[in-house]
Design a protein around this motif. Structure first.
Motif, PDB file in Angstrom:
ATOM      1  N   VAL A  19       0.852  -1.196   0.000  1.00 37.13           N
ATOM      2  CA  VAL A  19       0.000   0.000   0.000  1.00 37.13           C
ATOM      3  C   VAL A  19       0.883   1.239   0.000  1.00 37.13           C
ATOM      4  O   VAL A  19       1.832   1.336   0.788  1.00 37.13           O
ATOM      5  N   VAL A  20       0.568   2.135  -0.917  1.00 32.78           N
ATOM      6  CA  VAL A  20       1.312   3.402  -0.907  1.00 32.78           C
ATOM      7  C   VAL A  20       0.595   4.347   0.045  1.00 32.78           C
ATOM      8  O   VAL A  20      -0.584   4.655  -0.126  1.00 32.78           O
ATOM      9  N   LEU A  21       1.307   4.768   1.039  1.00 29.93           N
ATOM     10  CA  LEU A  21       0.683   5.638   2.042  1.00 29.93           C
ATOM     11  C   LEU A  21       0.856   7.108   1.714  1.00 29.93           C
ATOM     12  O   LEU A  21      -0.023   7.922   1.935  1.00 29.93           O
ATOM     13  N   ASP A  22       2.015   7.442   1.236  1.00 24.85           N
ATOM     14  CA  ASP A  22       2.286   8.857   1.013  1.00 24.85           C
ATOM     15  C   ASP A  22       3.178   9.008  -0.209  1.00 24.85           C
ATOM     16  O   ASP A  22       4.354   8.649  -0.184  1.00 24.85           O
ATOM     17  N   ARG A  23       2.586   9.533  -1.300  1.00 23.10           N
ATOM     18  CA  ARG A  23       3.362   9.665  -2.536  1.00 23.10           C
ATOM     19  C   ARG A  23       4.474  10.690  -2.422  1.00 23.10           C
ATOM     20  O   ARG A  23       5.446  10.643  -3.128  1.00 23.10           O
ATOM     21  N   VAL A  60       6.589   8.227  10.655  1.00 23.14           N
ATOM     22  CA  VAL A  60       6.089   8.232   9.275  1.00 23.14           C
ATOM     23  C   VAL A  60       5.603   9.587   8.783  1.00 23.14           C
ATOM     24  O   VAL A  60       5.365   9.761   7.600  1.00 23.14           O
ATOM     25  N   GLU A  61       5.423  10.535   9.657  1.00 23.09           N
ATOM     26  CA  GLU A  61       4.931  11.835   9.214  1.00 23.09           C
ATOM     27  C   GLU A  61       6.083  12.729   8.792  1.00 23.09           C
ATOM     28  O   GLU A  61       7.158  12.707   9.397  1.00 23.09           O
ATOM     29  N   GLU A  62       5.787  13.570   7.804  1.00 21.71           N
ATOM     30  CA  GLU A  62       6.784  14.545   7.390  1.00 21.71           C
ATOM     31  C   GLU A  62       7.013  15.547   8.524  1.00 21.71           C
ATOM     32  O   GLU A  62       8.120  15.888   8.868  1.00 21.71           O
ATOM     33  N   ASP A  63       5.889  16.027   9.079  1.00 20.06           N
ATOM     34  CA  ASP A  63       5.957  16.949  10.204  1.00 20.06           C
ATOM     35  C   ASP A  63       5.084  16.384  11.321  1.00 20.06           C
ATOM     36  O   ASP A  63       3.867  16.570  11.303  1.00 20.06           O
ATOM     37  N   PRO A  64       5.694  15.670  12.271  1.00 21.20           N
ATOM     38  CA  PRO A  64       4.886  15.035  13.322  1.00 21.20           C
ATOM     39  C   PRO A  64       4.020  16.035  14.087  1.00 21.20           C
ATOM     40  O   PRO A  64       2.983  15.684  14.616  1.00 21.20           O
ATOM     41  N   PRO A  99       0.263  16.483  11.803  1.00 19.12           N
ATOM     42  CA  PRO A  99       0.087  15.192  11.110  1.00 19.12           C
ATOM     43  C   PRO A  99      -0.907  15.276   9.963  1.00 19.12           C
ATOM     44  O   PRO A  99      -1.988  15.839  10.121  1.00 19.12           O
ATOM     45  N   ARG A 100      -0.498  14.691   8.803  1.00 16.08           N
ATOM     46  CA  ARG A 100      -1.437  14.694   7.673  1.00 16.08           C
ATOM     47  C   ARG A 100      -1.790  13.283   7.248  1.00 16.08           C
ATOM     48  O   ARG A 100      -2.771  13.069   6.554  1.00 16.08           O
ATOM     49  N   LEU A 101      -0.972  12.344   7.709  1.00 19.55           N
ATOM     50  CA  LEU A 101      -1.192  10.956   7.339  1.00 19.55           C
ATOM     51  C   LEU A 101      -2.140  10.301   8.340  1.00 19.55           C
ATOM     52  O   LEU A 101      -3.181   9.765   7.986  1.00 19.55           O
ATOM     53  N   ILE A 102      -1.751  10.353   9.592  1.00 27.62           N
ATOM     54  CA  ILE A 102      -2.592   9.787  10.645  1.00 27.62           C
ATOM     55  C   ILE A 102      -3.265  10.957  11.347  1.00 27.62           C
ATOM     56  O   ILE A 102      -2.636  11.707  12.085  1.00 27.62           O
ATOM     57  N   VAL A 103      -4.541  11.068  11.072  1.00 28.55           N
ATOM     58  CA  VAL A 103      -5.281  12.263  11.483  1.00 28.55           C
ATOM     59  C   VAL A 103      -6.156  11.960  12.706  1.00 28.55           C
ATOM     60  O   VAL A 103      -6.767  10.893  12.788  1.00 28.55           O
ATOM     61  N   THR A 104      -6.186  12.903  13.636  1.00 25.86           N
ATOM     62  CA  THR A 104      -7.089  12.749  14.791  1.00 25.86           C
ATOM     63  C   THR A 104      -8.470  13.264  14.420  1.00 25.86           C
ATOM     64  O   THR A 104      -8.590  14.378  13.925  1.00 25.86           O
ATOM     65  N   VAL A 105      -9.477  12.458  14.656  1.00 25.00           N
ATOM     66  CA  VAL A 105     -10.843  12.907  14.434  1.00 25.00           C
ATOM     67  C   VAL A 105     -11.456  13.139  15.814  1.00 25.00           C
ATOM     68  O   VAL A 105     -11.707  12.198  16.561  1.00 25.00           O
ATOM     69  N   ARG A 106     -11.652  14.383  16.143  1.00 29.15           N
ATOM     70  CA  ARG A 106     -12.063  14.756  17.510  1.00 29.15           C
ATOM     71  C   ARG A 106     -13.314  14.035  17.959  1.00 29.15           C
ATOM     72  O   ARG A 106     -14.329  14.055  17.280  1.00 29.15           O
ATOM     73  N   GLY A 107     -13.216  13.415  19.123  1.00 25.83           N
ATOM     74  CA  GLY A 107     -14.386  12.742  19.681  1.00 25.83           C
ATOM     75  C   GLY A 107     -14.612  11.360  19.122  1.00 25.83           C
ATOM     76  O   GLY A 107     -15.441  10.611  19.622  1.00 25.83           O
ATOM     77  N   ASP A 167      -5.108   8.850   6.247  1.00 27.11           N
ATOM     78  CA  ASP A 167      -5.441   9.453   4.949  1.00 27.11           C
ATOM     79  C   ASP A 167      -4.278   9.252   3.993  1.00 27.11           C
ATOM     80  O   ASP A 167      -3.194   9.799   4.192  1.00 27.11           O
ATOM     81  N   VAL A 168      -4.522   8.481   2.957  1.00 24.11           N
ATOM     82  CA  VAL A 168      -3.463   8.265   1.971  1.00 24.11           C
ATOM     83  C   VAL A 168      -3.247   9.532   1.148  1.00 24.11           C
ATOM     84  O   VAL A 168      -4.201  10.193   0.767  1.00 24.11           O
ATOM     85  N   ARG A 169      -1.992   9.887   0.923  1.00 24.53           N
ATOM     86  CA  ARG A 169      -1.723  11.135   0.194  1.00 24.53           C
ATOM     87  C   ARG A 169      -0.988  10.842  -1.105  1.00 24.53           C
ATOM     88  O   ARG A 169      -0.110  10.022  -1.175  1.00 24.53           O
TER      89      ARG A 169
END
Lengths: 237, 468
Positions: free
Chosen positions: A136-140, A214-218, A221-229, A235-237
Motif C-alpha cells: 500500500v502506498v501511504l504517502d506519494r 512516518v509523518e513529514e511533520d509530526p 500530522p497529515r497521514l494519521i489524522v485525529t478525528v475529535r471525539g 489518509d493516503v496522500r
C-alpha cells in the motif's frame, strides 16, 4: 508459533518476584532468561536477543525507562512494562520510551500471558480487506512511503523505516483500508486485545510514536489524522 | 452591658447588624443627650430672660400706677387706662376688695391665688399661669402707699412656641443623626468585615480541595497575625496531605511486591494440583482464596486512600453509560440480560474513569449478591442532565436507619464469619462516584429488596470527547 519456545527476557530486581515469574512463565511454555539489572540485560541482548521482554520500571542502577530507550533502536521485540503504580506519568513515560503495553503489580500471570499473546500476533487479526494487494502506498510525497503487509515492513523509497512490532500492527490496522475512522476502543481491541476497560493512553502514545516515524511533520500530522471525539484515521496522500 | 455582649441578640442579628445597630444607638444616645441639654439650657435662659423682663415691666408699671393712685380724685380706671400696657398684657389693680382690669375679657382669676396671697401680705412675686389656654407670666407688686395691689399678666405664647420649635428641631436632628450613625455603622462594618469575607472565601476554596490558595500578605498590623497564621495552617495542611499521599504510594509498593510473589507462586502451584495430595490441595485452595481476599482489600484500601488524598489520578474517557454497565456485568461474569434501559434510546454519554466506575459498579453487584440474596436487575435511566444507574436485589433490603451507615468504612452486614470483604466496597463506591461529581443512595427496590442508585452528570454535549 508452535514448536520453538519463544525467548522471554525478564528484567526484575526483586529476587522473589523474579523467581516466581520465572517459574510461572516457564510453565506457560516460554524459554525464560532472567536478569536483576539493566546492565546485565544489555549484555545478554548482544548475544541472544529475546522475542519478548518483561521490564520492571523500578530498578537499581539504570532504570527501566533508560533501558527501554537504549534497547529500542536495536530491537523491535514487544516490551511489556511491569509497574508498581498506575500513575499517569510512569505509564505514559514508559510507553513513550518505547514500551508496547503494561501490567501493574500485583500481576496475575494470566494477564501477563494474555498481553504477551496479543503482542506476538502477526497479521492474523488484520482486517481482510487488503484488496489493493499487499503493498500500500501511504504517502506519494515521501519517497514514496509504502507499507508491505506481507513482508512486514515500511519503506520510504528504498530506506527501511524502523517500527516496533506493535507500531507496525497499528499502522496496518489503520491502513486496512485507509480512510476509516477507528475509535481508540476498537484499536485497543484489535491491536492489544484489551477490551472496553483498556487504557486509551496506550493508543494515544503509540499514535504519537508512529507519527514521529512516518509523518513529514509530526507536529502537524497529515497521514494519521485525529478525528475529535471519534478516533484516528489514515489518509493516503 | 453592650449589645455585642448579649448572646441572644447577636445570634439573631449577626455581626454586621450588631455593629450597625450599635453605631445607630450610640449616635442616637449622643444626640439625645446633646439635644436635651441644649434644650434645657436654652429654655432656662429664655425663661429667665422673660421673667426679668416681666419683673422690670411690672415694677415700672406698678410705680406709674402708684403715682396715679396717689393723685387725688383720679378714678382707678383712668389710671389703668393711662398705663396702656402692650397688646398681650393685662394689668390689674386690687383695692378694697375691688378688682380693676385693663381688659374686658380677662378676669381676676388670671391671677393665681398663691400670688394674691403673697402680694396681699406685702411681698412682690412672680408666677407662671395659664388663662384660657394661653400661657402667661404674672407679676404682682404691692402698692402699700395706695393700699392697693398691682398685677400684670403677660402672655408668653410666643416664648412657648419658640421653645416648641426648638424642641422639634432638636428632636429631628437627633433622629437624622441616628440614621447617619446607622449608615456610618453599615459602612464601618463592611470595611471591618471585608477581610473576614476574604478569609472565609479562601477557607471555602481550601475545603473544596484547592490547597494552593494563600491569603495575600498585608501591611495592616491588625491583620498581619491572622493572615500569617492562616497561611501557615494551609501550608501545614498541604504538607500533611502530600506526606500522606507519599506514604500511601510507598506503602502500596511495599505491600504489592510480596503479594505479587505470593500470587504468582500460588498460580504455579495450582498448575500442579494433580501432583498434590488431597490435604495439600485443600490448603492450597485456602491460601489462594485468602490471597485473593487480601488482594481485594489491599486494592480497595489503597484506592480509597488515593481518592481521599485527591491523588487518585483519573483518566477520563467518554463512554455510553449503557455500554459501561454492560461491560461491567460481562467482566464480572454476569449475564447482560440483567440490564434494561429506560427512557429514550439515545446514547447517554458520561465522562468517567472507566476502570474506577467499573470497580464501583462491580462492588454494587457483589454487594447485591452478598447481602441482597443476588443481583436481580440493573437499569439505566437518563434524566435531566444526569443519568441514573439502579442496581436492584430481591433480598431483605436495607432499613431506613441503616441507609447512611452502610456507606461508611468497615461496616459489614451480617456476621463476620463467612462473608468475604472488609466492608470497604460501598465506601469506595461513594468516594468514586463523588469524585465524578455524582451521588449514590440506597432506597427500596420494586423487586422487594434494596435499590442502589448511582447518579452521574451527563457528559457536556458541546465538549469533544477524549482529546488526543
Amino acid at each position: 508459533m508452535a514448536g520453538v519456545a519463544p525467548r522471554l527476557l525478564i528484567l526484575e530486581d526483586d529476587d522473589s518476584i523474579r523467581a516466581a515469574l520465572r517459574l510461572a512463565l516457564q510453565d506457560e511454555g516460554y524459554e525464560v532468561t532472567d536478569c536483576a539489572s539493566a546492565e546485565e540485560a544489555l549484555e545478554l541482548l548482544r548475544s541472544r536477543p529475546p522475542d519478548l521482554m518483561l521490564v520492571d520500571l523500578m530498578l537499581g542502577g539504570m532504570d527501566g525507562y533508560t533501558f527501554i530507550r537504549t534497547v529500542r533502536p536495536a530491537s523491535d521485540a514487544p516490551i511489556i512494562v511491569l509497574s508498581a503504580r498506575n500513575d499517569t506519568h510512569d505509564i505514559v513515560a514508559a510507553l513513550e520510551a518505547g514500551a508496547d503495553d503494561y501490567v501493574t503489580k500485583p500481576y496475575e500471570v494470566k494477564e501477563i500471558t494474555a498481553r504477551m499473546r496479543a503482542l506476538r500476533r502477526r497479521g492474523s487479526r488484520l482486517s481482510t480487506s487488503t484488496s489493493a494487494g499487499d503493498r500500500v502506498v501511504l504517502d506519494r510525497e515521501q519517497g514514496p512511503l509504502t507499507l508491505d503487509i506481507r513482508a512486514g515492513r515500511v519503506a520510504r523509497g528504498d530506506e527501511n523505516v524502523h517500527l516496533t512490532v506493535t507500531e507496525f500492527r497499528l499502522l496496518c490496522e489503520l491502513a486496512s483500508p485507509p480512510g476509516r475512522v477507528l475509535s481508540r476502543a476498537a484499536l485497543l481491541e484489535t491491536v492489544w486485545d484489551r477490551g472496553f476497560f483498556g487504557d486509551e493512553r496506550i493508543v494515544d502514545v503509540h499514535v504519537r510514536r508512529l507519527r514521529t516515524k512516518v509523518e513529514e511533520d509530526p507536529g502537524r500530522p497529515r497521514l494519521i489524522v485525529t478525528v475529535r471525539g471519534l478516533g484516528y484515521r489514515l489518509d493516503v496522500r | 452591658m453592650s449589645i455585642a455582649g448579649h448572646p441572644r441578640l447577636t445570634r439573631r442579628l449577626g455581626l454586621r447588624a450588631t455593629v450597625t445597630m450599635s453605631f445607630a444607638a450610640g449616635a442616637l444616645v449622643l444626640t439625645a443627650v446633646l439635644s436635651i441639654g441644649t434644650y434645657l439650657v436654652a429654655r432656662d435662659y429664655l425663661v429667665e430672660q422673660r421673667e426679668q423682663a416681666a419683673i422690670g415691666q411690672g415694677f415700672a408699671d406698678a410705680s406709674y400706677v402708684r403715682d396715679g393712685l396717689l393723685t387725688a380724685g383720679k378714678p382707678v380706671s383712668e389710671v389703668l387706662g393711662e398705663v396702656s400696657p402692650p397688646a398681650d398684657t393685662v394689668v390689674f389693680v386690687h383695692r378694697d376688695d375691688e378688682w380693676f382690669s385693663s381688659s374686658l375679657t380677662l378676669g381676676s382669676d388670671a391671677v393665681p391665688a398663691d400670688l394674691r396671697e403673697q402680694v396681699s401680705r406685702g411681698t412682690a412675686g412672680l408666677a407662671w399661669a395659664r388663662s384660657s389656654g394661653i400661657p402667661t407670666v404674672v407679676v404682682g407688686v404691692p402698692v402699700p402707699a395706695a393700699a392697693a395691689e398691682f398685677y400684670e399678666v403677660a402672655s408668653t405664647d410666643e416664648l412657648e412656641r419658640t421653645l416648641d420649635t426648638l424642641a422639634t428641631v432638636l428632636t429631628g436632628f437627633a433622629v437624622l443623626t441616628a440614621v447617619a450613625g446607622a449608615l456610618l455603622g453599615r459602612w464601618a462594618s463592611r470595611r471591618v468585615l471585608a477581610p473576614l469575607d476574604v478569609v472565609a472565601g479562601a477557607a471555602a476554596r481550601i475545603a473544596g480541595g484547592d490547597l494552593d490558595i494563600r491569603l495575600p500578605v498585608t501591611e495592616d498590623p491588625e491583620l498581619v497575625t491572622i493572615i500569617g497564621s492562616f497561611n501557615a495552617m494551609v501550608d501545614a495542611l498541604h504538607e500533611r496531605i502530600e506526606r500522606d499521599a507519599r506514604f500511601t504510594a510507598d506503602v502500596s509498593h511495599e505491600l504489592r511486591s510480596p503479594l505479587t510473589t505470593l500470587m504468582t507462586s500460588v498460580e504455579v502451584m495450582q498448575r500442579r494440583r494433580g501432583e498434590l495430595p488431597e490435604r495439600s490441595r485443600q490448603a492450597l485452595d485456602l491460601v489462594a482464596g485468602e490471597l485473593e481476599r487480601f488482594h481485594t482489600v489491599l486494592e480497595d484500601l489503597l484506592e480509597l486512600g488515593r481518592l481521599d488524598a485527591g491523588t487518585g489520578a483519573q483518566t477520563r474517557a467518554r463512554v455510553d453509560a449503557d455500554e459501561l454497565v454492560r461491560h461491567a456485568l460481562a467482566m464480572s461474569g454476569r449475564t447482560p440480560e440483567l440490564l434494561s434501559h429506560e427512557g429514550s434510546r439515545l446514547a447517554v454519554d458520561v465522562d468517567v474513569d472507566k476502570q474506577q466506575l467499573n470497580r464501583a459498579l462491580v462492588n454494587l453487584f457483589d454487594n447485591a449478591d452478598l447481602h441482597g440474596s443476588g443481583l436481580v436487575a440493573v437499569s439505566v435511566r437518563s434524566g435531566n442532565r444526569t443519568v441514573s444507574i439502579d442496581v436492584d436485589d430481591a433480598g431483605p433490603g436495607v432499613g431506613s436507619a441503616e441507609r447512611a451507615r452502610i456507606f461508611e468504612r468497615f461496616v459489614r452486614g451480617g456476621s463476620r464469619g463467612s462473608r468475604p470483604g472488609a466492608g470497604l466496597g460501598l465506601s469506595l463506591v461513594t468516594e468514586t462516584v463523588r469524585g465524578h461529581g455524582g451521588t449514590v443512595i440506597c432506597t427500596d427496590s420494586p423487586y422487594g429488596g434494596a435499590r442502589f442508585t448511582v447518579r452521574l452528570p451527563l457528559a457536556e454535549a458541546h465538549l469533544p470527547a477524549a482529546i488526543s
